[in-house]
Write an enzyme that holds these catalytic residues in place. Structure first.
Site, PDB file in Angstrom:
ATOM      1  N   HIS A 172       5.429  -3.449   1.292  1.00 16.21           N
ATOM      2  CA  HIS A 172       4.422  -2.494   1.751  1.00 16.21           C
ATOM      3  C   HIS A 172       3.389  -3.267   2.573  1.00 16.21           C
ATOM      4  CE1 HIS A 172       1.603   0.587   2.228  1.00 16.21           C
ATOM      5  NE2 HIS A 172       1.685   1.181   1.046  1.00 16.21           N
TER       6      HIS A 172
ATOM      7  N   CYS B 259      -3.428   2.974   3.202  1.00 16.85           N
ATOM      8  CA  CYS B 259      -2.050   2.733   3.639  1.00 16.85           C
ATOM      9  C   CYS B 259      -1.545   3.720   4.683  1.00 16.85           C
ATOM     10  CB  CYS B 259      -1.126   2.729   2.428  1.00 16.85           C
ATOM     11  SG  CYS B 259      -1.676   1.551   1.177  1.00 16.85           S
TER      12      CYS B 259
ATOM     13  N   HIS C 268       7.306   7.466   2.924  1.00 20.26           N
ATOM     14  CA  HIS C 268       6.339   6.427   2.573  1.00 20.26           C
ATOM     15  C   HIS C 268       6.980   5.523   1.522  1.00 20.26           C
ATOM     16  CE1 HIS C 268       2.495   4.504   2.291  1.00 20.26           C
ATOM     17  NE2 HIS C 268       2.355   4.804   1.020  1.00 20.26           N
TER      18      HIS C 268
END
Lengths: 303, 392
Positions: B317, B147, B280
């Site tokens: 996400h 990620c 994040h």
């Protein structure tokens, strides 16, 4: 002796390395290698890690031993990193996970397999085992992954963002994928391209902080992303000159090792962007060109 | 300064909020949450059925949805940047975690022994397709560090510009929603059955999205010479690793702190210069706690005044695309001097420790901000971004 210009990056030392092949060549003792492999990794790693990850951990451990990095080495160092290059990544785990998902459904998948199936997991396992808290990168651009990782590693060191990088290059094929690749290449590319398993690990260090011997192999200059012509000019400085033609299909680099230039190159498709049409010779063994680097190091030869 | 500073001359984004940077920005300011049942595939026996999918028609130039998402974002960014160098001097750095998954899934669902289109599983095929459709040259890189891939792509693209590998580079992150990724997070029990609520006391996990982000990057001097509109600057990048666990972050946030510190060191700026942290902020219990702990390590006594927000409550996400999308948002925040709130955040767990933006966007007076991206295996990346006026 070639001077290093202030404009060129500081020297990067190839401190040591190891080249691992699951199927050793005829002059190596297969049983001994397997025993050492099993002992080095331990049961837990052998039971569940992707074969590429296993090979990478083993190669890094052997490279560390060759460098003399022992148990007393400082760990959890922010200045130590890892850079992985692989065409297919942790493909065996990915195929296993995807097969269970396709055939048995989501509830039958192993939650551990999922994170291990991500390409970056190989670098992560190396970082965890050896306490590397610096940069952790994974290049997955097919045949040219190795060059990109090598260049990125040198840049991280040369810019002071890392003191040591374990550069790990390799692919270990899932049997299903190997068959598919081999069949495809036999039809479309000729017979030279046979998928092979191998992992190369190199310990690269900044010359300024390395405890290496004099006479160690250095990477004193490097360029990348296109074929370059390197020249040593009258003032003794090395400069890389990009040729007039910009249409090269190659993702290439040249690096200077102990005073001579070694060119590494791997095709990455053709300029029109078709992966399938490009020569695929590096796919069969993603470590091929970089093995020359290790051989140069071992034999103390120049090209 | 101009030698090491990289100018952003084009922005592009595709998310569940819609296609285009303006749509993304408007959606964030409104606090929209475009989550719904998964349409891309049958979720089978997954326990959660919720994701942020792109509903609009995408370009169909490429063979995969991931590539088409990337093309849409890149076209928007290139259109803005306008003047381009020779094709051979344009670079492309692509980030993706899931490209090839759909091809693998399709092959495995096909007849037994059917040949796999293995080239489609190579992530290099994503870069090849993007380069072909966008008419770019051969300089391509593809990375997958889970990620954090998108932010790392930007960092590597900046390195390539400084080394004069190319004169202009596209940093593209793109990922479609795939069954493999979705079921993986389901198996890890990491999905919130409601839409994700980063930093909220009642958060129960993340929500997966899909999308793409693209930044066109050039050396500042080059951009100035061509009188290009500079949308912002990349002044620092930090790369680090937790070296802790494959899925769980270091609970003390050491890796997160290290990547932020390295980015600040490259930017030669103190933490106090940062106007906000684009977190994040996935919405999982462990991730949010670790990130806030990392922010506290970096900001010290001033952490309480540190403005923190997450866009994942509005975009989901987006995996490999997340870092690029969030860098776009951070640049928009600096440009507009407003930080979007974290949608869905009602009861912040970290009140008194950091200043989480909730309920409505926050006006700021800031020249710099940080964007964090953390991935599986503790792969951490932080970018320090600056508003364009800093260069003047």
């Amino acid at each position: 002796m070639i001077q290093v210009s202030a404009k060129l990056p500081p020297r990067v030392v190839v401190r040591g390395g190891h080249y691992y092949q699951p199927r050793p060549t005829y002059f190596e003792d297969e049983t001994a290698q397997q025993r050492l492999f099993d002992e080095t990794l331990g049961k837990e790693s052998l039971r569940r890690l992707d074969p590429l990850c296993q090979g990478a951990l083993y190669a890094v451990e052997m490279a560390r031993r060759e460098c003399g990095f022992g148990a007393g080495e400082k760990t959890q160092l922010a200045a130590y990193g890892v850079c992985v290059a692989t065409a297919f990544g942790a493909q065996s785990t990915r195929v296993r996970y995807a097969k269970r998902l396709a055939q048995l459904g989501a509830s039958a998948t192993n939650p551990i397999d999922f994170p291990d199936s991500i390409d970056g997991a190989v670098a992560s396992h190396i970082a965890m085992r050896f306490g590397l808290r610096g940069p952790s990168l994974t290049f997955v651009q097919g045949p040219s992954s190795a060059e990109a990782a090598l260049i990125a590693s040198c840049r991280l060191i040369a810019s002071g963002r890392a003191e040591r990088i374990y550069l790990v290059i390799g692919d270990i094929y899932d049997p299903w994928l190997r068959r598919s690749v081999a069949d495809s290449l036999r039809v479309t590319q000729g017979s030279h391209a046979v998928p092979e398993d191998a992992v190369l690990a190199l310990a690269l260090e900044a010359h300024a902080t390395s405890a290496c011997d004099e006479g160690q192999v250095f990477v004193t200059g490097f360029t990348g992303h296109e074929r370059h012509r390197a020249t040593v000019e009258a003032d003794g400085l090395v400069r890389a000159v990009t040729p007039p033609s910009q249409a090269s299909a190659d993702f290439s680099g040249v690096m200077q090792i102990a005073g001579a230039w070694l060119e590494v190159c791997a095709p990455m498709g053709n300029p029109e962007g078709s992966c399938q049409d490009g020569p695929m010779n590096a796919v069969h063994d993603n470590t091929g060109y970089e093995s020359q680097l290790l051989l140069a190091f071992r034999r103390k030869v120049t090209h | 300064m101009s030698e090491s500073v990289i100018a952003v001359t084009g922005l592009g984004a595709v998310t569940a909020l819609g296609i285009g940077v303006d749509v993304l920005w408007a959606g964030l300011l409104e606090g929209r949450r475009p989550f719904g049942p998964v349409r891309a595939f049958d979720i089978g026996d997954c326990k959660v059925n919720l994701a942020a999918e792109v509903q609009q028609q995408l370009p169909s130039a490429c063979s995969s949805r991931t590539a088409n998402l990337g093309v849409a974002a890149a076209r928007e960014a290139l259109k803005e940047s306008a003047l381009l160098p020779a094709r051979s001097r344009i670079g492309l750095v692509v980030a993706s975690t899931g490209h090839g998954d759909r091809a693998l899934e399709d092959a495995l669902r096909g007849s037994a022994g059917a040949p796999l289109g293995w080239q489609s599983c190579l992530k290099s095929s994503l870069a090849d397709e993007l380069a072909q459709v966008l008419e770019l040259g051969p300089r391509r890189q593809v990375i997958n560090t889970a990620c954090s891939s998108g932010a790392i792509a930007i960092a590597l693209a900046c390195d390539g510009l400084r080394a004069r590998d190319y004169d202009l580079v596209l940093a593209v992150g793109c990922d479609e929603l795939t069954a493999l990724t979705y079921s993986g997070f389901n198996a890890l029990r990491a999905l919130d059955p409601a839409a994700c609520r980063p930093f909220d006391r009642n958060r129960r996990g993340m929500s997966i999205g899909e999308g793409a982000g693209c930044l066109v990057l050039e050396r500042l001097d080059d951009a100035r010479k061509q009188h290009k509109r500079i949308r912002g600057l990349i002044v620092g990048a930090g790369l680090a690793c937790d070296a802790h666990h494959l899925t769980a972050p270091d609970p003390e946030g050491k890796g997160a702190a290290l990547s932020m510190q390295m980015a600040l060191a490259q930017a030669k700026l103190p933490a106090s210069a940062m106007g906000f942290v684009n977190a994040h902020g996935t919405g999982t219990s462990l991730n949010d706690r670790a990130e806030i702990a990392g922010i506290e390590r970096v900001f010290g006594g001033s952490a309480r005044e540190c403005v923190v927000h997450s866009v994942k409550a509005s975009t989901g996400h987006c995996m490999g695309a997340a870092g690029t999308i969030e860098a776009v948002v951070a640049l928009l925040a600096l440009e507009n001097q407003r930080v979007p709130h974290t949608a869905g955040l009602e009861n912040c767990e970290f009140d008194g420790r950091v200043d989480c933006v909730q309920s409505r966007p926050r006006a700021i007076a800031a020249s710099y901000g940080i964007s964090n991206s953390f991935g599986f295996g503790g792969n951490d990346a932080s970018l320090v971004l600056a508003r364009a006026e800093v260069a003047e």
